[in-house]
Structure formats: structure tokens, C-alpha cells
Design an enzyme around this catalytic site. Structure first.
Site, mmCIF file in Angstrom:
data_model
loop_
_atom_site.group_PDB
_atom_site.id
_atom_site.type_symbol
_atom_site.label_atom_id
_atom_site.label_comp_id
_atom_site.label_asym_id
_atom_site.label_seq_id
_atom_site.Cartn_x
_atom_site.Cartn_y
_atom_site.Cartn_z
ATOM 1 C CG HIS A 55 45.187 16.785 52.504
ATOM 2 N ND1 HIS A 55 45.250 15.465 52.889
ATOM 3 C CD2 HIS A 55 45.647 16.825 51.226
ATOM 4 C CE1 HIS A 55 45.718 14.741 51.881
ATOM 5 N NE2 HIS A 55 45.975 15.545 50.864
ATOM 6 C CG HIS A 100 43.451 13.999 46.581
ATOM 7 N ND1 HIS A 100 42.971 14.312 47.838
ATOM 8 C CD2 HIS A 100 44.809 13.966 46.706
ATOM 9 C CE1 HIS A 100 43.984 14.443 48.676
ATOM 10 N NE2 HIS A 100 45.111 14.234 48.008
ATOM 11 C CG ASP A 136 47.154 17.066 46.889
ATOM 12 O OD1 ASP A 136 46.735 17.156 48.060
ATOM 13 O OD2 ASP A 136 47.592 16.004 46.404
ATOM 14 C CG HIS A 171 52.566 17.818 46.853
ATOM 15 N ND1 HIS A 171 51.359 18.430 47.115
ATOM 16 C CD2 HIS A 171 52.417 16.521 47.241
ATOM 17 C CE1 HIS A 171 50.523 17.545 47.638
ATOM 18 N NE2 HIS A 171 51.137 16.382 47.719
#
Length: 305
Positions: free
Chosen positions: A79, A238, A242, A265
Site C-alpha cells: 500500500h 483495491h 495492490d 501479490h
């Protein structure tokens, strides 16, 4: 010439670590040209620096975690890196007195405010962009992510969650950052999680700092937060937030088009590693003279909302 950027002066904030639930202080410090983004564990003696790079990424199950050869870690960096990327910061020293960056409110917005509070300094060195020349794609089961040539930065991202709250929102989003604002359109999107997963994590002494104040929490049927979503499509936004942070591990803005389906991720990092591995598929570029940036960076003193 489009120049590199850093901060005008140092600035600090305090928050709670997502997994340990302990108080963490972070200080952002200006850095010279060509430094890149460096995380500094100031709670260790001697202090340990870990430079953001694709190869420095270790664990990606719950967050993006940086680790060096001595197994010194800094986790939940995505973030903060997303805010740094969205504001076009090239050089930064990030002091942290814990093994994790504080979760703040679960979005990138508090870090945007932190940078805005001190302002941005331009450096007398050309800003480097990583320009994609050939398609690069990675897959993991039904999940995939790819970068295609594009003179700017465009994102087409899709998620797929079978949950009544998420299914009512748009799960596909396209954004072109040559014209839209990261601060206005992306930075406020919060992380989200499911109550059943949080209970499991806490039974293993993880997610101890997670709460309704720093995440959207869902049970099997509804959202537990009293406040409404910040965006109608906050969940997919969101995931874009990321991805922007994960792809900034090279301390450089990418010129290309990101297409992704259910990427997280791990896959984001795999894509960036593949980029650096295939040196014929990209190049460093700078912009001299009066050329304008192919990516829109919000002026920190401007009204973003």
C-alpha cells in the site's frame, strides 16, 4: 526533461501492524537521484537496508514481504509502494521500527496524505520509465497477468468472488493513468477479507491488528462495516491498488498495458520477475526537452478529491 522525484523533507507517522498488532513508526526520508526505494529496519543494530526489487520479494500469501539474504524482513509494503508509485516518487528511504509497515486504514490514502504534507522535490536527473516492447504473460491455474506495449500505463483488471456483496459490485475495471487520477480513483480503496479467514489467521497469531477500522470485513452474506463502500467498485479497485504497488518493486513507472484476471501479490511479482528476466522485451527510456509525462502524476498541492 521529466525529472526524478523525492520528498522535500522527512515525515513520520505511527500505525498498527496488520499481523502482529503492535505500534509501528514509519519515517519517509528524501533520497538522492538513482537511489530507488529503500526500506530501512531502524529497530536493528546495525540498521538493515532492503532495496525494493523483484528479487527481494519473499512471502506473498497474505501481503508482499521483502526479505534479504539474512532473512531480515519488511512485510505489508504494497500500500505504501502504491502511494509512492501513484505520486511518481523515484527515490525514498523508508525507516521502519518493525518487521511490517502499518496497515493504517487499509488503503494507500494515509500514505498519500503523508507525502502531500511535506511536498515533492524534483531532482536534476532524468526520470526513468520501464517501457514494455513485447508481450509478457504469466499464468497460475486459471489466474493470469500480462503486460503489453502501450505508450502510457493502462490497467484492465478482473476479479471473481462468489459472495453476495462483491457480486453486486463491478468486478472488472479498466483505467488509463494518462488521464485518470490515482489519488481520486484508486488510493482510497481498502483491503478486504472474509471473517472465516480472519478467525483462522488469528488462531495462528496472525492478523492481530486487523479490524473494521482498517479493512472491509465480510461474513458469508454481508459486509460487517457500518460505513458504506468508498467506491461502488472498491473491491476490484483495491486489487488494482495492490498491483500498482507490487509492480513498483523496480522503483520505476511502467509504460505498458496490464491485463490481469484474479491476479494477486504472488502473480504480480512473478510477472515483474519475468519482465526483468526477458531483457529483450523492455527498455529504459527517459524524456528530454519539453515532452510531458505519459503517465499523469497528481500534483500534491492540487485538490485531488
Amino acid at each position: 526533461m521529466i525529472k526524478q522525484r523525492t520528498l522535500k523533507t522527512s515525515v513520520s507517522t505511527v500505525g498498527v501492524g496488520l499481523h502482529k498488532g503492535e505500534k509501528v513508526q514509519v519515517t519517509l526520508r528524501p533520497a538522492p537521484a538513482n537511489t530507488g526505494i529503500v526500506f530501512r529496519r531502524v529497530d536493528l543494530d546495525p540498521v538493515v537496508d532492503i532495496k525494493a526489487s523483484p528479487e527481494a520479494v519473499g512471502e506473498t500469501t497474505l501481503c508482499t514481504c521483502l526479505v534479504n539474504e539474512q532473512q531480515v524482513k519488511v512485510s505489508t509494503v504494497e500500500h505504501l509502494l502504491s502511494a509512492v508509485a501513484g505520486l511518481g516518487i523515484d527515490n525514498l528511504i523508508i525507516d521502519v521500527d518493525s518487521a511490517e509497515i502499518p496497515i493504517m486504514d487499509g488503503s494507500a490514502l494515509p500514505f498519500v496524505y503523508l507525502i502531500q504534507s511535506v511536498g515533492i522535490e524534483t531532482l536534476n536527473a532524468p526520470k526513468r520509465f520501464l517501457r514494455i516492447k513485447k508481450p509478457i504473460r504469466v499464468e497460475e491455474g486459471d489466474k493470469w497477468a500480462e503486460l503489453l506495449p502501450y505508450e502510457g500505463f493502462r490497467v484492465n483488471f478482473s476479479i471473481e468472488f462468489e459472495h453476495p456483496v462483491i457480486e453486486k459490485t463491478c468486478q472488472t475495471m479498466s483505467m488509463d493513468f494518462s488521464s485518470c487520477s490515482f489519488i481520486k480513483e484508486i488510493s482510497r480503496a481498502r483491503t478486504f477479507g472474509f471473517m472465516k479467514d480472519i478467525e483462522f489467521l488469528r488462531s495462528h497469531n496472525l492478523a492481530l491488528g486487523g479490524s473494521l477500522e482498517n479493512a472491509i470485513v465480510l461474513d458469508n452474506y454481508r459486509m460487517l462495516n457500518k460505513n458504506e463502500l468508498r467506491y461502488d467498485d472498491e473491491f476490484v479497485k483495491h486489487k488494482i491498488l495492490d498491483a500498482i504497488g507490487d509492480l513498483y518493486m523496480g522503483s520505476a513507472s511502467i509504460l505498458g498495458e496490464l491485463n490481469a484476471f484474479k491476479s494477486g501479490h504472488g502473480l504480480n511479482n512473478l510477472l515483474l520477475r519475468e519482465v526483468f528476466k526477458r531483457t529483450d522485451s523492455w527498455e529504459w527510456v527517459t524524456y528530454e526537452g519539453d515532452k510531458t509525462s505519459p503517465i499523469e502524476y497528481q500534483e500534491v498541492n492540487a485538490t485531488a478529491f
